[in-house]
Enzyme design. Structure first.
Site: not given
Ligand SMILES: *[C@@H]1O[C@H](CO)[C@@H](O)[C@H](O)[C@H]1NC(C)=O
Ligand SMILES: *[C@@H]1O[C@H](CO)[C@@H](O)[C@H](O)[C@H]1NC(C)=O
Length: 376
Positions: A90, A115, A117, A142, A224-225
């Site tokens: 992800h 991590h 995005h 993040h 957000t996941t």
């Protein structure tokens, strides 16, 4: 027959019972069968009312003077123990040592991981999760922390109110290479497939952050996941960090969401969630619009000239008023209106005398040029 029916019923119940935990580990994606519009069917919190990310409409934010600058703790004391870089299918990220944390929030938070995005179309095609006035950045970092004052560990904290604090850093592209980000990007080639991880040299995590940690947006939101727990105190920094177009391209094209053993390779791209409704939440700012503006040299010059003109103008007005008073009332009565000088006030009295002498001298000089008593 009744026994058989009961048996089948029990069998069905058993399967339902065993299938339930499996649903919690269902493999979700950003698009496709269990894409983000379907998340809520499998992860109920994803359909709740305080979700992240959000669009920050700057005219609807509220200034909160109690929001003090955040202080990263130990971010630049990385030590020699290597970091672990991972690709979980992800996102790509790094596990952070537990001595890193952040202060400036109502509780002390301990770092867990960070991590990224990103998008797929290069610069200006989206990629960030949060947006400002509807505009995306090219990517978003993040840094995830858990509330180590209230909770024993990450897995407990992530389900609880005020359990997590995530720092959001918007990433845009420009000409210059951001060397700090190469500490991650240089090693992405070693975790191209999902579920891979590798040790990489430790580095200064603070160098990834913007310089200004005092100006930020703050709101209550979620992961957000999936499972989208609504446990996050969000901090989205106003200042954005810049990487080069080549660095963004590397981030967008080097990783797969598929596992090494899978035949069909799937690029890990567009791993950002659409913005979610605010639903009566307020986004607070640690700064006001004015403090955000930096003055140009032209504006500074204008202000200096303005202030000088103001002072000169004031001086002229004061002088005019003083003259008017003097010309309408006799100058000689002024000293007799004063209280008798006290012995201890010799110094001020002397100074006054000097002042009076000076002004009366000025008076003498200019008096003849004025027609006496012409005012009505
Ligand atoms: C986290 O803390 C809870 C409560 O003390 C405990 O039950 C759980 O096993 C811990 N989890 C981990 C991963 O350490
Ligand atoms: C977040 O929610 C808490 C209540 O849990 C509230 O006290 C706090 O003010 C909220 N913070 C923001 C930034 O809205």
């Amino acid at each position: 027959m009744d026994f058989l029916c009961l048996f089948i019923l029990l069998l069905l119940l058993f399967f339902q019972w065993t299938a339930a935990p499996a649903a919690a580990e269902i493999s979700w994606t950003y698009t496709g069968l269990v894409g983000q519009t379907e998340w809520a069917q499998y992860f109920p919190y994803c359909g709740a009312t305080s979700q992240s990310p959000v669009d920050v409409v700057t005219t609807q934010t509220k200034y909160d003077p109690s929001l003090i600058p955040l202080t990263p703790l130990g971010y630049n004391q990385h030590g020699y123990k290597p970091f672990t870089l991972f690709n979980n299918g992800h996102t790509a990220g790094i596990l952070l040592p537990e001595w890193m944390g952040v202060s400036g929030l109502p509780w002390l938070f301990t770092a867990v991981q960070m991590h990224l995005h990103w998008g797929s179309g290069g610069p200006s095609y989206g990629g960030s999760e949060h947006t400002i006035n509807g505009l995306s950045a090219d990517a978003e970092l993040h840094v995830v922390h858990y509330n180590s004052e209230l909770y024993p560990n990450m897995s407990t904290a992530m389900t609880q109110r005020n359990g997590l604090a995530v720092l959001g850093i918007l990433i845009v592209t420009g000409e210059e290479t951001n060397l700090a980000f190469n500490n991650i990007l240089n090693y992405l080639g070693r975790v191209r497939h999902a579920d891979q991880s590798v040790s990489i040299p430790a580095f200064d995590v603070q160098s990834l952050l913007p310089k200004d940690l005092g100006r930020y947006y703050r709101y209550n939101g979620s992961l957000t996941t999936p499972p989208c727990y609504q446990s996050v105190i969000w901090t989205l920094f106003h200042e954005r960090v810049q990487i080069s177009k080549a660095q963004l391209l590397k981030m967008e094209t080097i990783l797969y969401s598929s596992k090494a053993e899978e035949k069909d390779r799937m690029l890990l791209q567009d791993n950002y969630r659409e913005t979610q409704p605010l639903n009566h939440r307020v986004i607070f700012t640690s700064f006001t619009a004015e403090s955000g503006k930096e003055l140009s040299s032209g504006e500074v010059t204008a202000i200096v000239i303005g202030v000088m003109c103001g002072c000169v103008g004031l001086a002229v007005i004061v002088r005019f008023i003083v003259k008017t008073i003097r010309s309408t009332s006799s100058w000689d009565v002024l000293p007799s209106n004063r209280p008798a000088p006290m012995p201890r006030m010799n110094e001020p009295e002397k100074k006054q005398d000097v002042d009076l002498n000076m002004t009366s001298e000025g008076e003498k000089k200019e008096e003849p040029s004025l027609p006496p008593q012409t005012e009505p």
